[in-house]
Design an enzyme around this catalytic site. Structure first.
Site, PDB file in Angstrom:
ATOM      1  N   SER A  14     -41.668 -12.265  42.375  1.00  0.00           N
ATOM      2  CA  SER A  14     -41.600 -13.682  42.676  1.00  0.00           C
ATOM      3  C   SER A  14     -41.508 -14.108  44.249  1.00  0.00           C
ATOM      4  O   SER A  14     -42.232 -15.028  44.650  1.00  0.00           O
ATOM      5  CB  SER A  14     -40.723 -14.522  41.857  1.00  0.00           C
ATOM      6  N   TYR A  52     -44.825 -13.003  37.478  1.00  0.00           N
ATOM      7  CA  TYR A  52     -43.513 -13.364  38.177  1.00  0.00           C
ATOM      8  C   TYR A  52     -43.717 -14.732  38.412  1.00  0.00           C
ATOM      9  O   TYR A  52     -42.478 -15.364  38.711  1.00  0.00           O
ATOM     10  CB  TYR A  52     -43.556 -12.571  39.336  1.00  0.00           C
ATOM     11  N   LYS A 191     -23.541 -12.221  47.162  1.00  0.00           N
ATOM     12  CA  LYS A 191     -23.605 -13.537  46.487  1.00  0.00           C
ATOM     13  C   LYS A 191     -24.267 -13.040  44.987  1.00  0.00           C
ATOM     14  O   LYS A 191     -23.913 -13.733  43.841  1.00  0.00           O
ATOM     15  CB  LYS A 191     -24.238 -14.672  46.756  1.00  0.00           C
ATOM     16  N   ASP A 244     -26.575 -20.155  49.824  1.00  0.00           N
ATOM     17  CA  ASP A 244     -27.123 -19.181  48.821  1.00  0.00           C
ATOM     18  C   ASP A 244     -26.026 -19.093  47.704  1.00  0.00           C
ATOM     19  O   ASP A 244     -26.524 -18.907  46.529  1.00  0.00           O
ATOM     20  CB  ASP A 244     -27.256 -17.861  49.595  1.00  0.00           C
ATOM     21  N   SER A 254     -31.854 -18.666  38.821  1.00  0.00           N
ATOM     22  CA  SER A 254     -31.210 -17.604  39.683  1.00  0.00           C
ATOM     23  C   SER A 254     -31.570 -16.212  38.602  1.00  0.00           C
ATOM     24  O   SER A 254     -30.855 -16.424  37.420  1.00  0.00           O
ATOM     25  CB  SER A 254     -30.059 -17.672  39.808  1.00  0.00           C
ATOM     26  N   ASN A 256     -29.838 -13.335  38.776  1.00  0.00           N
ATOM     27  CA  ASN A 256     -28.571 -13.009  38.512  1.00  0.00           C
ATOM     28  C   ASN A 256     -27.757 -13.825  37.631  1.00  0.00           C
ATOM     29  O   ASN A 256     -27.155 -13.282  36.591  1.00  0.00           O
ATOM     30  CB  ASN A 256     -27.878 -12.535  40.006  1.00  0.00           C
TER      31      ASN A 256
END
Length: 340
Positions: A14, A52, A191, A244, A254, A256
């Site tokens: 992506s 993606y 992060k 971020d 996001s 994660n």
């Protein structure tokens, strides 16, 4: 087509796709290299990367290609958007072609057994290349949808920073420069871990106060760690640090955060990663980060806690309980000179 030298983007995920589009919108000719010939053919024919970045039209200035050697031969500026686990394997065989080229890593990860950041792997593979890092609060879909976005290019090579700024800087994408490559890249890698915790907290209905506590303690924790490794603490007050961290810990876009959310809903780690269908770098980072923090004796309760949830059968409630019972330290401790 222009007479300018094309720019290469390596990686068909992506973010690689979003950066390729951004460069093309700025008038650059882009060679977008990907390993999968079927994916390249689909993008060439349909002008879309359905796996993606579904629904985003790929600019006509982006040419999907699968011959890595031929791509590198034509380009001086190369954006590397490969997963951390594939980067060395993909580029080692073409190391000779990278001499003197500008290599800009966009991957926010850490290599498992070496604790090397991506730009350090690039240096390892191609010691005579010019190395930089692009990092910041840059969710791929929003970049692709032209949402107003800022990023940081970091390198000791000022000319590289200027050239990357000129190539990427556009109507909706602003690029700042930094000389703290290590700090900027470390912020991007660390992060991801905290975004998993934030996603879990959201899925379990924890409040805004809790989320704010987690994000600010995460910032203190990651900065404390980075400073011990030699990064500039001021970097973490910028886009590649707190910027971020906020977007990754607050957004359902996001990757994660999505993995964390699935874990918070009760899925196993394997099922959460499978549901995402893409690499969530934080899962890879947590193991190496915990080992490194222990080795360096840096106090990282959130990292220790997330590791316990993912790999030792603990629950988020138990981890937050331990955080609340932990010895209260100073609020902002990474700027103190009296130790940690």
């Amino acid at each position: 087509m222009t007479d300018k030298q094309p720019i290469a983007v390596l990686g068909g995920g992506s973010f690689g796709t979003a950066i390729a589009n951004l460069l093309a919108e700025n008038g650059q000719q882009v060679l977008h290299w990907m390993r999968d010939p079927e994916q390249a053919a689909a993008i060439k024919n349909d002008r879309e990367n359905p796996r993606y970045l579904k629904g985003i039209k790929i600019h006509s200035g982006v040419e999907p290609v699968t011959d890595l050697s031929a791509t590198l031969a034509q380009c001086q500026m190369i954006f590397v958007a490969l997963p951390s686990s594939a980067l060395r394997q993909a580029l080692q065989p073409v190391a000779d072609q990278l001499k003197g080229k500008m290599l800009v890593s966009t991957t926010k990860g850490i290599e498992a057994n070496t604790f090397l950041l991506m730009s350090q792997i690039l240096e390892d593979i191609a010691p005579e290349a010019r190395i930089g890092v692009l990092s910041g609060p840059n969710l791929a879909r929003e970049v692709a949808e032209n949402a107003l976005t800022a990023s940081v290019v970091a390198s000791e090579d000022e000319d590289l920073c200027r050239q990357v700024q000129a190539a990427l800087h556009g109507r909706t994408f602003r690029v700042y420069a930094s000389s703290d490559r290590f700090g900027v890249e470390l912020g991007g890698a660390l992060k991801n871990v905290y975004a998993i915790i934030a996603g879990m907290a959201a899925a379990m209905g924890m409040g805004e106060n809790t989320k704010s506590m987690l994000i600010t303690r995460a910032l203190a924790e990651m900065t404390r760690f980075a400073v011990k490794l030699g990064a500039n603490p001021m970097t973490f007050l910028g886009l590649a640090g707190v910027g971020d961290l906020i977007v990754t810990c607050s957004s359902s876009k996001s990757r994660n955060y999505q993995v964390g959310y699935a874990l918070g809903e009760g899925l196993t780690l394997e099922a959460a990663v499978a549901r995402l269908g893409e690499v969530a770098e934080g899962v890879n980072t947590i193991k190496v980060l915990k080992a490194k923090a222990e080795e360096m004796q840096v106090y990282m309760p959130l990292v220790t806690g997330l590791h316990a949830i993912l790999f030792e059968g603990r629950t988020l409630d138990q981890v937050i309980g331990a955080l609340m019972r932990g010895e209260p330290k100073t609020d902002v401790d990474f700027i103190s000179t009296s130790g940690f």
